[in-house]
Structure formats: C-alpha cells, structure tokens
Design a protein around this motif. Structure first.
Motif, PDB file in Angstrom:
ATOM      1  N   LEU A 104       0.849  -1.359   0.100  1.00 37.78           N
ATOM      2  CA  LEU A 104      -0.491   0.410   0.190  1.00 37.78           C
ATOM      3  C   LEU A 104       1.312   1.265   0.154  1.00 37.78           C
ATOM      4  O   LEU A 104       1.697   1.059   0.785  1.00 37.78           O
ATOM      5  CB  LEU A 104      -0.472  -0.416   1.126  1.00 37.78           C
ATOM      6  CG  LEU A 104      -1.540   1.533   1.142  1.00 37.78           C
ATOM      7  CD1 LEU A 104      -2.496   1.862   0.348  1.00 37.78           C
ATOM      8  CD2 LEU A 104      -2.694   1.104   3.005  1.00 37.78           C
ATOM      9  N   GLN A 105       0.573   2.051  -1.140  1.00 36.70           N
ATOM     10  CA  GLN A 105       1.488   3.155  -1.414  1.00 36.70           C
ATOM     11  C   GLN A 105       0.640   4.233  -1.014  1.00 36.70           C
ATOM     12  O   GLN A 105      -0.171   4.732  -1.525  1.00 36.70           O
ATOM     13  CB  GLN A 105       2.076   3.391  -2.785  1.00 36.70           C
ATOM     14  CG  GLN A 105       3.090   1.408  -3.139  1.00 36.70           C
ATOM     15  CD  GLN A 105       3.154   1.976  -4.541  1.00 36.70           C
ATOM     16  OE1 GLN A 105       3.852   3.344  -5.113  1.00 36.70           O
ATOM     17  NE2 GLN A 105       3.445   0.734  -5.551  1.00 36.70           N
ATOM     18  N   ILE A 106       0.968   4.900   0.044  1.00 40.06           N
ATOM     19  CA  ILE A 106       0.144   6.466   0.499  1.00 40.06           C
ATOM     20  C   ILE A 106       1.511   7.809  -0.532  1.00 40.06           C
ATOM     21  O   ILE A 106       2.809   7.528  -0.083  1.00 40.06           O
ATOM     22  CB  ILE A 106       0.220   6.770   1.981  1.00 40.06           C
ATOM     23  CG1 ILE A 106      -0.665   6.158   2.662  1.00 40.06           C
ATOM     24  CG2 ILE A 106      -0.321   8.403   2.003  1.00 40.06           C
ATOM     25  CD1 ILE A 106      -0.541   6.181   3.767  1.00 40.06           C
ATOM     26  N   LEU A 107       0.634   8.240  -1.668  1.00 40.11           N
ATOM     27  CA  LEU A 107       0.995   9.340  -1.846  1.00 40.11           C
ATOM     28  C   LEU A 107       1.796  10.584  -1.746  1.00 40.11           C
ATOM     29  O   LEU A 107       2.991  11.271  -2.188  1.00 40.11           O
ATOM     30  CB  LEU A 107       0.552   8.993  -3.900  1.00 40.11           C
ATOM     31  CG  LEU A 107       0.597   7.699  -4.699  1.00 40.11           C
ATOM     32  CD1 LEU A 107       0.168   7.671  -5.581  1.00 40.11           C
ATOM     33  CD2 LEU A 107       1.666   6.303  -4.540  1.00 40.11           C
ATOM     34  N   SER A 108       0.386  10.526  -1.140  1.00 44.84           N
ATOM     35  CA  SER A 108       0.061  12.437  -0.296  1.00 44.84           C
ATOM     36  C   SER A 108      -1.089  12.374   0.415  1.00 44.84           C
ATOM     37  O   SER A 108      -1.851  11.671   0.529  1.00 44.84           O
ATOM     38  CB  SER A 108      -0.063  13.191  -1.592  1.00 44.84           C
ATOM     39  OG  SER A 108      -1.427  13.362  -1.959  1.00 44.84           O
ATOM     40  N   ILE A 109      -0.582  13.150   1.361  1.00 48.63           N
ATOM     41  CA  ILE A 109      -1.501  13.876   2.109  1.00 48.63           C
ATOM     42  C   ILE A 109      -1.701  14.476   2.657  1.00 48.63           C
ATOM     43  O   ILE A 109      -1.033  15.988   1.614  1.00 48.63           O
ATOM     44  CB  ILE A 109      -0.761  13.399   3.793  1.00 48.63           C
ATOM     45  CG1 ILE A 109      -0.061  11.475   3.997  1.00 48.63           C
ATOM     46  CG2 ILE A 109      -1.947  13.918   5.167  1.00 48.63           C
ATOM     47  CD1 ILE A 109       0.633  11.296   5.199  1.00 48.63           C
ATOM     48  N   TYR A 186       5.032   5.089   2.790  1.00 47.00           N
ATOM     49  CA  TYR A 186       5.065   6.680   1.993  1.00 47.00           C
ATOM     50  C   TYR A 186       6.001   7.095   1.639  1.00 47.00           C
ATOM     51  O   TYR A 186       7.370   7.352   2.010  1.00 47.00           O
ATOM     52  CB  TYR A 186       4.357   7.461   3.434  1.00 47.00           C
ATOM     53  CG  TYR A 186       3.958   9.013   3.722  1.00 47.00           C
ATOM     54  CD1 TYR A 186       3.821   9.420   2.680  1.00 47.00           C
ATOM     55  CD2 TYR A 186       4.864  10.138   4.288  1.00 47.00           C
ATOM     56  CE1 TYR A 186       3.431  10.453   2.386  1.00 47.00           C
ATOM     57  CE2 TYR A 186       4.512  11.000   4.122  1.00 47.00           C
ATOM     58  CZ  TYR A 186       3.665  11.925   3.220  1.00 47.00           C
ATOM     59  OH  TYR A 186       3.272  13.377   3.112  1.00 47.00           O
ATOM     60  N   ASN A 187       6.237   7.943   0.938  1.00 48.50           N
ATOM     61  CA  ASN A 187       6.923   9.128  -0.233  1.00 48.50           C
ATOM     62  C   ASN A 187       8.331   7.707  -0.849  1.00 48.50           C
ATOM     63  O   ASN A 187       9.543   8.534  -0.573  1.00 48.50           O
ATOM     64  CB  ASN A 187       7.143  10.533   0.166  1.00 48.50           C
ATOM     65  CG  ASN A 187       6.581  11.210   1.443  1.00 48.50           C
ATOM     66  OD1 ASN A 187       5.587  12.000  -0.211  1.00 48.50           O
ATOM     67  ND2 ASN A 187       7.037  12.086   1.701  1.00 48.50           N
ATOM     68  N   GLY A 188       8.246   6.867  -0.820  1.00 49.30           N
ATOM     69  CA  GLY A 188       8.417   6.130  -0.919  1.00 49.30           C
ATOM     70  C   GLY A 188       9.533   5.467   0.341  1.00 49.30           C
ATOM     71  O   GLY A 188      10.720   4.277  -0.592  1.00 49.30           O
ATOM     72  N   GLU A 189       9.389   5.912   1.590  1.00 47.21           N
ATOM     73  CA  GLU A 189       9.566   4.818   2.844  1.00 47.21           C
ATOM     74  C   GLU A 189       9.045   3.856   3.185  1.00 47.21           C
ATOM     75  O   GLU A 189       7.763   4.667   3.450  1.00 47.21           O
ATOM     76  CB  GLU A 189      10.429   6.429   3.887  1.00 47.21           C
ATOM     77  CG  GLU A 189      12.094   7.079   3.173  1.00 47.21           C
ATOM     78  CD  GLU A 189      12.252   7.858   3.912  1.00 47.21           C
ATOM     79  OE1 GLU A 189      12.230   7.252   5.323  1.00 47.21           O
ATOM     80  OE2 GLU A 189      12.326   9.254   3.857  1.00 47.21           O
ATOM     81  N   GLN A 190       9.325   2.982   3.710  1.00 47.16           N
ATOM     82  CA  GLN A 190       9.004   2.091   3.909  1.00 47.16           C
ATOM     83  C   GLN A 190       8.356   2.386   5.668  1.00 47.16           C
ATOM     84  O   GLN A 190       9.028   2.769   6.368  1.00 47.16           O
ATOM     85  CB  GLN A 190       9.198   0.082   3.688  1.00 47.16           C
ATOM     86  CG  GLN A 190       8.710  -0.971   4.951  1.00 47.16           C
ATOM     87  CD  GLN A 190       8.858  -2.009   4.123  1.00 47.16           C
ATOM     88  OE1 GLN A 190      10.159  -2.121   3.691  1.00 47.16           O
ATOM     89  NE2 GLN A 190       8.361  -2.691   5.106  1.00 47.16           N
ATOM     90  N   VAL A 191       7.215   1.885   5.983  1.00 40.67           N
ATOM     91  CA  VAL A 191       6.711   2.234   7.086  1.00 40.67           C
ATOM     92  C   VAL A 191       6.446   0.887   8.274  1.00 40.67           C
ATOM     93  O   VAL A 191       6.211  -0.227   7.420  1.00 40.67           O
ATOM     94  CB  VAL A 191       5.439   3.051   7.466  1.00 40.67           C
ATOM     95  CG1 VAL A 191       5.048   2.809   8.675  1.00 40.67           C
ATOM     96  CG2 VAL A 191       4.989   3.996   6.669  1.00 40.67           C
ATOM     97  N   LYS A 192       7.840   0.971   8.708  1.00 43.20           N
ATOM     98  CA  LYS A 192       8.018  -0.653   9.470  1.00 43.20           C
ATOM     99  C   LYS A 192       7.312  -0.501  10.770  1.00 43.20           C
ATOM    100  O   LYS A 192       7.834  -1.525  11.793  1.00 43.20           O
ATOM    101  CB  LYS A 192       9.434  -0.866   9.958  1.00 43.20           C
ATOM    102  CG  LYS A 192      10.358  -0.977   8.157  1.00 43.20           C
ATOM    103  CD  LYS A 192      11.756  -0.967   8.622  1.00 43.20           C
ATOM    104  CE  LYS A 192      11.928  -1.354   7.044  1.00 43.20           C
ATOM    105  NZ  LYS A 192      13.467  -1.503   6.735  1.00 43.20           N
ATOM    106  N   ALA A 193       7.208   0.678  11.590  1.00 48.71           N
ATOM    107  CA  ALA A 193       6.120   0.339  13.084  1.00 48.71           C
ATOM    108  C   ALA A 193       5.590   1.201  13.252  1.00 48.71           C
ATOM    109  O   ALA A 193       5.346   2.511  12.301  1.00 48.71           O
ATOM    110  CB  ALA A 193       7.785   1.026  13.393  1.00 48.71           C
TER     111      ALA A 193
END
Length: 202
Positions: A104-109, A186-193
């Motif tokens: 799941l890629q969040i592109l913009s908030i 998000y913004n190409g970086e993986q959310v790990k926590a």
C-alpha cells in the motif's frame, strides 16, 4: 496398464490440487486488497482539533477633510471570541495498491485546513459625521482579526494536536497491512512501525 492409469490419475490429482491452491491464493490477495480499500474508505473524513481564542482590538481610522486643518476620526473597541478548527480532509489522501508486491503506497497526505468562526462585538464606537462606520470598515476589521488569529493558531498547540490525531489515523493502515502480510510506504519509504509516520511527517 494399471501403472499407466495410476500415472494418469496421479497427474490429474496434482493438477487439480495445484489449480485449487493457485485459486485460493488469488482469492486471498483480492480479499486483502478489498479489505484495505474498505479501511481507506471508512477512515475518518476529518481529523479535527478544536479551540477557542479571545482578543481585544482597538480600531481607529482618520480621514483628512481639509488637509491637517480638519480631521474626521472614527474608532471602536472590538472584542473577538473565535471558534477555530484544524482539520485534515482524508478523502483527499491519494494512494496506490500494488497487489503484485503486496504494498500500500500512500502518495500524498493533504495539508491541514484552518476554519475560523469569529464572533465580533463592538464597544465604545465613536464616529464623526464626515467619517462614519461603513461596510468596508467592518470587512477590514474582520480581515485583520482573521490574519492575527491565523498567526496565533500556527504558534498554538492546535496544529500539533491535529497532526497527532492524523498520525493515529495513519497508524491504522500500518496495523492493517502488517496483519495481512502487506507493506506500507509513504514518500517511497517503508513504514516499519506505528510511530514511523511521526518521523516521516515532521
């Protein structure tokens, strides 16, 4: 002949089991994708922080009638009580689901939105006959009030409180994707926590 028939039956059985396994895998991916999309739709439309501000303004306006010889003045004390809300419209959040990589890629908030609802009360109004209060005076006062309040709002805890609530909403996506074996970026970086969004947003 028996060996041949046994070989045919074994081949058919293997093919059927393979097809069944493949079909079930596809269903799981589709269900996961649908579940994520449903969660994205159900998330709060607005993440809101609410506060109240009070201020007192002295409004003065001078008008030269005959140069420096005749000056007409008007002034008033303005008491402002304003209800302020900070909101994120999460319907404007853009994202992409990649079923191949289960990501799941969040592109913009969306940026926060400030809503100011001021209640203005006028006291000690003084005006000359040649310089009376008009609609443009009240509009100017309201504009000055809004500008001043926006500066105070940005320096207050309202924005950070709203951002904290935004982070808690976004953390729900991490929990969901993690439970389904998906990745969240998000913004190409993986959310790990769960608290990674706080680092990525600041």
């Amino acid at each position: 002949m028996k060996k041949f028939l046994f070989g045919v039956l074994l081949t058919i059985t293997i093919l059927l089991v393979y097809r069944q396994c493949t079909h079930e895998s596809t269903v799981v991916i589709n269900n996961s994708s649908d579940l994520i999309q449903e969660q994205l739709k159900n998330v709060s439309k607005l993440v809101v922080s609410e506060g109240y501000f009070s201020e007192v303004f002295n409004y003065e306006n001078s008008k030269e009638i005959l140069g420096e010889y005749l000056i007409a003045e008007k002034k008033a004390i303005v008491v402002v009580n304003a209800k302020v809300t900070i909101a994120y419209d999460l319907e404007k959040l853009t994202y992409k689901l990649d079923e191949d990589t289960k990501t799941l890629q969040i592109l913009s908030i969306p940026d926060h939105e400030v809503s100011i609802n001021p209640d203005l009360e006028y006291y000690d109004i003084k005006e000359d006959f040649l310089n009376q209060f008009e609609a443009e005076d009240y509009n100017s006062i309201k504009e000055t009030v809004n500008t001043s309040l926006k500066v105070k709002i940005e320096k207050s805890t309202l924005v950070s409180n709203a951002q904290n609530r935004l982070i808690s909403e976004l953390a729900k996506f991490y929990i969901l994707t993690e439970s389904l074996g998906w990745k969240l970026t998000y913004n190409g970086e993986q959310v790990k926590a769960e608290d990674d969004f706080e680092k990525l947003l600041l």
